[in-house]
Design an enzyme around this catalytic site. Structure first.
Site, mmCIF file in Angstrom:
data_model
loop_
_atom_site.group_PDB
_atom_site.id
_atom_site.type_symbol
_atom_site.label_atom_id
_atom_site.label_comp_id
_atom_site.label_asym_id
_atom_site.label_seq_id
_atom_site.Cartn_x
_atom_site.Cartn_y
_atom_site.Cartn_z
ATOM 1 N N LYS A 1 22.210 6.225 15.095
ATOM 2 C CA LYS A 1 21.944 6.054 13.666
ATOM 3 C C LYS A 1 22.581 4.755 13.163
ATOM 4 O O LYS A 1 21.949 3.970 12.445
ATOM 5 C CB LYS A 1 22.474 7.271 12.878
ATOM 6 C CG LYS A 1 21.627 8.527 13.144
ATOM 7 C CD LYS A 1 22.243 9.819 12.623
ATOM 8 C CE LYS A 1 21.356 11.005 13.030
ATOM 9 N NZ LYS A 1 21.852 12.319 12.608
ATOM 10 N N GLN B 1 27.194 14.593 9.882
ATOM 11 C CA GLN B 1 26.588 15.083 11.112
ATOM 12 C C GLN B 1 27.004 16.534 11.383
ATOM 13 O O GLN B 1 28.177 16.883 11.276
ATOM 14 C CB GLN B 1 27.015 14.180 12.290
ATOM 15 C CG GLN B 1 26.317 14.479 13.601
ATOM 16 C CD GLN B 1 24.836 14.140 13.583
ATOM 17 O OE1 GLN B 1 24.376 13.272 12.858
ATOM 18 N NE2 GLN B 1 24.067 14.830 14.418
ATOM 19 N N ASP C 1 19.622 13.400 4.478
ATOM 20 C CA ASP C 1 19.232 14.474 5.400
ATOM 21 C C ASP C 1 18.332 15.502 4.711
ATOM 22 O O ASP C 1 17.697 16.320 5.375
ATOM 23 C CB ASP C 1 20.488 15.216 5.889
ATOM 24 C CG ASP C 1 20.888 14.832 7.301
ATOM 25 O OD1 ASP C 1 20.003 14.459 8.085
ATOM 26 O OD2 ASP C 1 22.093 14.927 7.608
HETATM 27 N N1 GUN Z 1 22.594 17.698 13.862
HETATM 28 C C1 GUN Z 1 21.435 17.842 14.554
HETATM 29 N N2 GUN Z 1 20.410 17.286 13.873
HETATM 30 C C2 GUN Z 1 20.928 16.778 12.737
HETATM 31 C C3 GUN Z 1 20.366 16.084 11.631
HETATM 32 O O1 GUN Z 1 19.170 15.812 11.540
HETATM 33 N N3 GUN Z 1 21.241 15.732 10.658
HETATM 34 C C4 GUN Z 1 22.570 16.028 10.711
HETATM 35 N N4 GUN Z 1 23.337 15.661 9.702
HETATM 36 N N5 GUN Z 1 23.115 16.671 11.709
HETATM 37 C C5 GUN Z 1 22.298 17.046 12.724
#
Ligand code: GUN
Length: 310
Positions: free
Chosen positions: A54, A98, A121
């Site tokens: 990311k 995350q 998100d």
């Molecule tokens: N953990 C697994 N997929 C995601 C996601 O799309 N966003 C976040 N914040 N955590 C995750």
């Protein structure tokens, strides 16, 4: 029938190219670059890889990103404070915490704390509610990326029966809402659904997000369907690999297992899906790549909404 393989990479590259162009225009015309803050707590191995991607992608596209890596013993109050500070900063447009979070932290409260306008998100209940009402909202990246991909491959959603297997907050539920917004007839199935095969066999679009390697066999698939495989599973069992891959692919996969100890497999049996479906997303190289691309799109959109439209 041999399915057309829907390349997530092709779509992710297109999205990223478009975002990079818009970011450059924003910087030139308005003198700012969208800012993304990614917060990670503790040492989850998969999270470390995802967060790295990311941050790296943001930089490639000209966004400004920062990575807040907090120790595993961070308290709930400390994490709330980090989110609050990011909420209050004018140079930060997107905040992503995350998941999963360590046990001492109340995930629900953290997600509720993220300012809805910076919630890239789409996990804040206000954005979840907006989506459920069919309003425009920041939507979770993986399902939003899947909709974008289906549109770009010109797969009709209006009036078609879309079956989503899995009801997670990250994929299944928002996926169903987004398909409904595209005028599909939507069914959500899950671990307690009776006669699953009867349901999936009527799916024109089948989205699978359950975390079980190769669970969806050919007999589950309506001939000519579009099958979107969201699963990412590590398979080290060579016998299972033999059931999942045809000869040419199997050779590569067995080598990968030998070298790395596992190979990445989706929730769908790829050998059988290719024979039944008209369109199929591979693993790896399918929807996994869309998630980060859509996060960039969401951050750009959040920046434009917050900075230009108020
Ligand atoms: N953990 C697994 N997929 C995601 C996601 O799309 N966003 C976040 N914040 N955590 C995750």
């Amino acid at each position: 029938m041999t399915a057309r393989i829907l390349s997530g990479k092709e779509i992710a590259d297109a999205i990223k190219r478009e975002v990079a162009e818009e970011v450059a225009t924003l910087a030139e015309s308005y003198g700012f670059r969208p800012g993304l803050a990614v917060v990670r707590v503790g040492e989850d191995a998969a999270s470390s890889v995802y967060v790295g991607n990311k941050v790296k992608t943001s930089e490639e596209l000209g966004l400004v990103s920062e990575h807040h890596h907090l120790p595993a013993e961070t308290t709930h109050a400390e994490l709330l404070k980090v989110v609050d500070d990011l909420n209050n900063r004018d140079d930060i447009d997107g905040i992503l915490v995350q998941l999963p979070l360590p046990r001492q932290i109340n995930e629900k409260e953290i997600l509720e704390k993220i300012s809805p306008e910076k919630d890239v998100d789409g996990f804040n209940p206000l954005n979840v509610g907006r989506l459920a009402q069919g309003q425009n909202a920041l939507a979770p990246c993986t399902p939003a990326g899947i909709i974008d991909m289906l549109k770009r491959f010109e797969i009709e959603m209006r009036g078609r029966h879309a079956v989503v297997i899995g009801r997670s907050n990250i994929v299944g539920r928002p996926m169903a809402q987004l398909l409904l917004k595209q005028d599909a007839t939507v069914t959500i199935a899950h671990r307690y659904s009776e006669n699953l095969i009867e349901i999936t066999r009527t799916a024109d679009i089948l989205v699978v997000a359950i975390g079980r390697a190769g669970f969806i066999r050919g007999e589950f698939i309506k001939p000519g369907a579009t099958v979107v495989d969201v699963g990412i599973n590590n398979v080290s069992d060579t016998e299972l690999a033999k059931e999942l891959f045809d000869e040419a692919e199997l050779e590569k996969r067995l080598k990968t297992i030998e070298k790395r100890g596992f190979t990445l497999v989706g929730d769908v049996n790829p050998r059988e899906a290719r024979e039944k479906a008209a369109n199929f997303t591979p693993v790896p190289g399918g929807v996994g790549l869309l998630t980060v691309a859509m996060l960039m799109r969401n951050t750009l959109d959040a920046a434009k909404t917050r900075r230009l439209k108020k």
